[in-house]
Structures are given as structure tokens and as C-alpha cells.
Motif scaffolding. Sequence first.
Motif, PDB file in Angstrom:
ATOM      1  N   GLU A   1       0.834  -1.206   0.000  1.00  0.00           N
ATOM      2  CA  GLU A   1       0.000   0.000   0.000  1.00  0.00           C
ATOM      3  C   GLU A   1       0.875   1.265   0.000  1.00  0.00           C
ATOM      4  OE1 GLU A   1      -3.986  -1.599   2.355  1.00  0.00           O
ATOM      5  OE2 GLU A   1      -2.345  -0.689   3.496  1.00  0.00           O
ATOM      6  N   VAL A   2       1.976   1.226   0.738  1.00  0.00           N
ATOM      7  CA  VAL A   2       2.888   2.368   0.762  1.00  0.00           C
ATOM      8  C   VAL A   2       3.486   2.572  -0.626  1.00  0.00           C
ATOM      9  CG1 VAL A   2       5.065   3.239   1.713  1.00  0.00           C
ATOM     10  CG2 VAL A   2       3.418   2.112   3.215  1.00  0.00           C
ATOM     11  N   PHE A   3       3.956   1.470  -1.241  1.00  0.00           N
ATOM     12  CA  PHE A   3       4.539   1.578  -2.585  1.00  0.00           C
ATOM     13  C   PHE A   3       3.512   2.091  -3.595  1.00  0.00           C
ATOM     14  CE2 PHE A   3       7.825  -1.680  -1.253  1.00  0.00           C
ATOM     15  CZ  PHE A   3       8.882  -0.796  -1.330  1.00  0.00           C
ATOM     16  N   GLU A   4       2.299   1.543  -3.541  1.00  0.00           N
ATOM     17  CA  GLU A   4       1.256   1.969  -4.482  1.00  0.00           C
ATOM     18  C   GLU A   4       0.931   3.451  -4.332  1.00  0.00           C
ATOM     19  OE1 GLU A   4      -2.190  -0.522  -4.174  1.00  0.00           O
ATOM     20  OE2 GLU A   4      -1.055  -2.326  -4.694  1.00  0.00           O
ATOM     21  N   ALA A   5       0.866   3.925  -3.096  1.00  0.00           N
ATOM     22  CA  ALA A   5       0.543   5.340  -2.863  1.00  0.00           C
ATOM     23  C   ALA A   5       1.641   6.243  -3.424  1.00  0.00           C
ATOM     24  CB  ALA A   5       0.355   5.596  -1.372  1.00  0.00           C
ATOM     25  N   LEU A   6       2.901   5.882  -3.176  1.00  0.00           N
ATOM     26  CA  LEU A   6       3.991   6.741  -3.640  1.00  0.00           C
ATOM     27  C   LEU A   6       4.229   6.608  -5.143  1.00  0.00           C
ATOM     28  CD1 LEU A   6       6.371   6.415  -0.595  1.00  0.00           C
ATOM     29  CD2 LEU A   6       5.005   8.370  -1.272  1.00  0.00           C
ATOM     30  N   VAL A   7       4.009   5.422  -5.698  1.00  0.00           N
ATOM     31  CA  VAL A   7       4.125   5.259  -7.157  1.00  0.00           C
ATOM     32  C   VAL A   7       2.993   6.013  -7.839  1.00  0.00           C
ATOM     33  CG1 VAL A   7       3.903   3.574  -9.034  1.00  0.00           C
ATOM     34  CG2 VAL A   7       5.436   3.114  -7.134  1.00  0.00           C
ATOM     35  N   GLY A   8       1.811   5.980  -7.254  1.00  0.00           N
ATOM     36  CA  GLY A   8       0.687   6.734  -7.814  1.00  0.00           C
ATOM     37  C   GLY A   8       0.940   8.234  -7.796  1.00  0.00           C
ATOM     38  N   ARG A   9       1.660   8.693  -6.809  1.00  0.00           N
ATOM     39  CA  ARG A   9       1.919  10.128  -6.686  1.00  0.00           C
ATOM     40  C   ARG A   9       3.140  10.581  -7.476  1.00  0.00           C
ATOM     41  NH1 ARG A   9       2.957  13.053  -0.897  1.00  0.00           N
ATOM     42  NH2 ARG A   9       3.449  15.117  -1.699  1.00  0.00           N
ATOM     43  N   PHE A  10       4.211   9.760  -7.485  1.00  0.00           N
ATOM     44  CA  PHE A  10       5.476  10.183  -8.094  1.00  0.00           C
ATOM     45  C   PHE A  10       5.872   9.380  -9.328  1.00  0.00           C
ATOM     46  CE2 PHE A  10       5.841  11.298  -3.587  1.00  0.00           C
ATOM     47  CZ  PHE A  10       6.072  12.645  -3.695  1.00  0.00           C
ATOM     48  N   GLY A  11       5.200   8.294  -9.625  1.00  0.00           N
ATOM     49  CA  GLY A  11       5.536   7.479 -10.793  1.00  0.00           C
ATOM     50  C   GLY A  11       6.395   6.283 -10.424  1.00  0.00           C
ATOM     51  N   GLU A  12       6.533   5.368 -11.381  1.00  0.00           N
ATOM     52  CA  GLU A  12       7.264   4.105 -11.185  1.00  0.00           C
ATOM     53  C   GLU A  12       8.740   4.337 -10.893  1.00  0.00           C
ATOM     54  OE1 GLU A  12       7.224  -0.021 -10.837  1.00  0.00           O
ATOM     55  OE2 GLU A  12       5.504   1.210 -11.295  1.00  0.00           O
ATOM     56  N   PHE A  13       9.256   5.498 -11.233  1.00  0.00           N
ATOM     57  CA  PHE A  13      10.675   5.812 -11.037  1.00  0.00           C
ATOM     58  C   PHE A  13      11.101   5.695  -9.576  1.00  0.00           C
ATOM     59  CE2 PHE A  13      13.946   8.959  -9.996  1.00  0.00           C
ATOM     60  CZ  PHE A  13      14.982   8.516 -10.809  1.00  0.00           C
ATOM     61  N   VAL A  14      10.193   5.913  -8.642  1.00  0.00           N
ATOM     62  CA  VAL A  14      10.573   5.926  -7.228  1.00  0.00           C
ATOM     63  C   VAL A  14      10.866   4.534  -6.686  1.00  0.00           C
ATOM     64  CG1 VAL A  14       9.372   8.068  -6.725  1.00  0.00           C
ATOM     65  CG2 VAL A  14       8.202   5.900  -6.371  1.00  0.00           C
ATOM     66  N   ARG A  15      10.550   3.497  -7.442  1.00  0.00           N
ATOM     67  CA  ARG A  15      10.868   2.131  -7.005  1.00  0.00           C
ATOM     68  C   ARG A  15      12.233   1.746  -7.541  1.00  0.00           C
ATOM     69  NH1 ARG A  15       5.609  -1.507  -6.507  1.00  0.00           N
ATOM     70  NH2 ARG A  15       7.078  -2.696  -5.302  1.00  0.00           N
ATOM     71  N   TYR A  16      13.083   1.237  -6.678  1.00  0.00           N
ATOM     72  CA  TYR A  16      14.378   0.734  -7.141  1.00  0.00           C
ATOM     73  C   TYR A  16      14.205  -0.551  -7.934  1.00  0.00           C
ATOM     74  CZ  TYR A  16      17.666   3.900  -4.922  1.00  0.00           C
ATOM     75  OH  TYR A  16      18.407   4.989  -4.601  1.00  0.00           O
ATOM     76  N   ARG A  17      13.221  -1.346  -7.570  1.00  0.00           N
ATOM     77  CA  ARG A  17      12.936  -2.590  -8.289  1.00  0.00           C
ATOM     78  C   ARG A  17      11.521  -2.529  -8.833  1.00  0.00           C
ATOM     79  NH1 ARG A  17      14.088  -6.706  -3.778  1.00  0.00           N
ATOM     80  NH2 ARG A  17      13.960  -4.891  -2.461  1.00  0.00           N
ATOM     81  N   PRO A  18      11.361  -2.007 -10.056  1.00  0.00           N
ATOM     82  CA  PRO A  18      10.007  -1.903 -10.613  1.00  0.00           C
ATOM     83  C   PRO A  18       9.382  -3.285 -10.803  1.00  0.00           C
ATOM     84  CG  PRO A  18      11.661  -1.107 -12.176  1.00  0.00           C
ATOM     85  CD  PRO A  18      12.382  -1.520 -10.952  1.00  0.00           C
ATOM     86  N   GLN A  19       8.076  -3.348 -10.699  1.00  0.00           N
ATOM     87  CA  GLN A  19       7.371  -4.608 -10.871  1.00  0.00           C
ATOM     88  C   GLN A  19       7.357  -5.010 -12.332  1.00  0.00           C
ATOM     89  OE1 GLN A  19       3.573  -3.725  -9.060  1.00  0.00           O
ATOM     90  NE2 GLN A  19       4.209  -4.757  -7.177  1.00  0.00           N
ATOM     91  N   LEU A  20       7.245  -6.313 -12.567  1.00  0.00           N
ATOM     92  CA  LEU A  20       7.171  -6.825 -13.929  1.00  0.00           C
ATOM     93  C   LEU A  20       5.751  -6.631 -14.446  1.00  0.00           C
ATOM     94  CD1 LEU A  20       8.621  -8.256 -16.224  1.00  0.00           C
ATOM     95  CD2 LEU A  20       7.925 -10.416 -15.236  1.00  0.00           C
ATOM     96  N   GLU A  21       5.622  -5.720 -15.386  1.00  0.00           N
ATOM     97  CA  GLU A  21       4.338  -5.395 -16.001  1.00  0.00           C
ATOM     98  C   GLU A  21       4.560  -5.329 -17.507  1.00  0.00           C
ATOM     99  OE1 GLU A  21       3.283  -1.639 -14.344  1.00  0.00           O
ATOM    100  OE2 GLU A  21       2.806  -2.468 -12.377  1.00  0.00           O
ATOM    101  N   PRO A  22       3.503  -5.293 -18.292  1.00  0.00           N
ATOM    102  CA  PRO A  22       3.692  -5.198 -19.739  1.00  0.00           C
ATOM    103  C   PRO A  22       4.548  -4.000 -20.165  1.00  0.00           C
ATOM    104  CG  PRO A  22       1.422  -5.750 -19.272  1.00  0.00           C
ATOM    105  CD  PRO A  22       2.091  -5.486 -17.952  1.00  0.00           C
ATOM    106  N   ARG A  23       4.432  -2.896 -19.452  1.00  0.00           N
ATOM    107  CA  ARG A  23       5.218  -1.717 -19.854  1.00  0.00           C
ATOM    108  C   ARG A  23       6.656  -1.766 -19.357  1.00  0.00           C
ATOM    109  NH1 ARG A  23       4.090   2.943 -15.839  1.00  0.00           N
ATOM    110  NH2 ARG A  23       3.469   1.755 -14.013  1.00  0.00           N
ATOM    111  N   THR A  24       6.990  -2.675 -18.432  1.00  0.00           N
ATOM    112  CA  THR A  24       8.369  -2.771 -17.941  1.00  0.00           C
ATOM    113  C   THR A  24       9.071  -4.038 -18.416  1.00  0.00           C
ATOM    114  OG1 THR A  24       7.645  -3.817 -15.885  1.00  0.00           O
ATOM    115  CG2 THR A  24       7.880  -1.406 -15.878  1.00  0.00           C
TER     116      THR A  24
END
Length: 165
Positions: free
Chosen positions: A80-103
Motif C-alpha cells: 500500500e505504501v509503494f502503491e501510494a507513492l508510485v501513484g503520486r510520483f511514478g514508477e521511477f521511485v521504485r528501485y525494483r520496478p514490478q514486472l508489467e507489460p510496460r516494464t
Amino acid sequence: MIRLLTLALMLTVSGLVFGATSDVYPLESEADRERFRDLTKELRCPKCQNQNIADSNAPIAEDMKNEVYRMVREGATDEEVFEALVGRFGEFVRYRPQLEPRTVMLWATPAIVVFGGVLIVIGVVVRSRRNTEGASALTDDQRLRAEKILRADGADTTGDAGPRT
């Protein structure tokens, strides 16, 4: 002796400073404090190119730390913390982005580059072996001609210093 006293004073002061910084974000349990430290180390500061928010002094990192602190204190899960901050600042804030179609390309690029390099090396090795196996020996005419040239050059080594005609 003065150096030893200076070292002792520095260690004492640094211990006080470290203790003061841990009180900035007071949490009820050691598990929550550990979660807060882990989360702030896993999130990247959007302003500081490759620095986590735990080590950054940028105002946006402070805002992010405050948000993480608030959410941990309220009992939010790590996701939930990751989702809130990714929603606010974008996927860039994760050091290990999740495996999704766009990544997918982000995760697959290293494997593609290594596989392509291996294919190139194999192609070069096969081509070089093919070229060395296909190299033909001298024909009989070429061998006779080479022997004639070598005999003609060897005849001039008799000590005659005159010009060749």
C-alpha cells in the motif's frame, strides 16, 4: 593523547546525533521502525537521481519520508505504501520496478543483449573455422613456380655484387 581525546569526543557526539535522528520518526515497535527504514531505503528520491529517500535531504524526499511514516504508523502494508507513492510520483521511485507489460523491456534488455552477444561470438567462430578449412593448398603449377623463384633468388647469393639483369 590529544588525538585520543578528540576521537572519544567525536564518537560521543556522533552517538548523540544518531540518537536524535531516530527520534524524528518515533514509532511504537521495533518492527515498525525496521519497516520504516526498509521502505525508505527501497524508495528512490525523484530529485536525487540515484539516492534513496533515507539518505536524501531534498524537500521532496522529506515529504516522501513523512508520507511513509504516516502510513506505517496507520498500519498500511508495504504494498500500500509503494502503491501510494508510485501513484503520486511514478514508477521511477521504485528501485525494483514490478514486472508489467510496460516494464518487460526494462527487465528483458540485459538478457537480450547477452543472447545477441553469444550469437555474434558463435557466428564469428563458425565463420573463422569455415575459412581455415576451406583454404586450399598450392596447385602443382604454383608450387613449381615458387620453387623456380626460390632457386633464382638463391643463385644470387654466390658473392657476386654486380647488378641483376
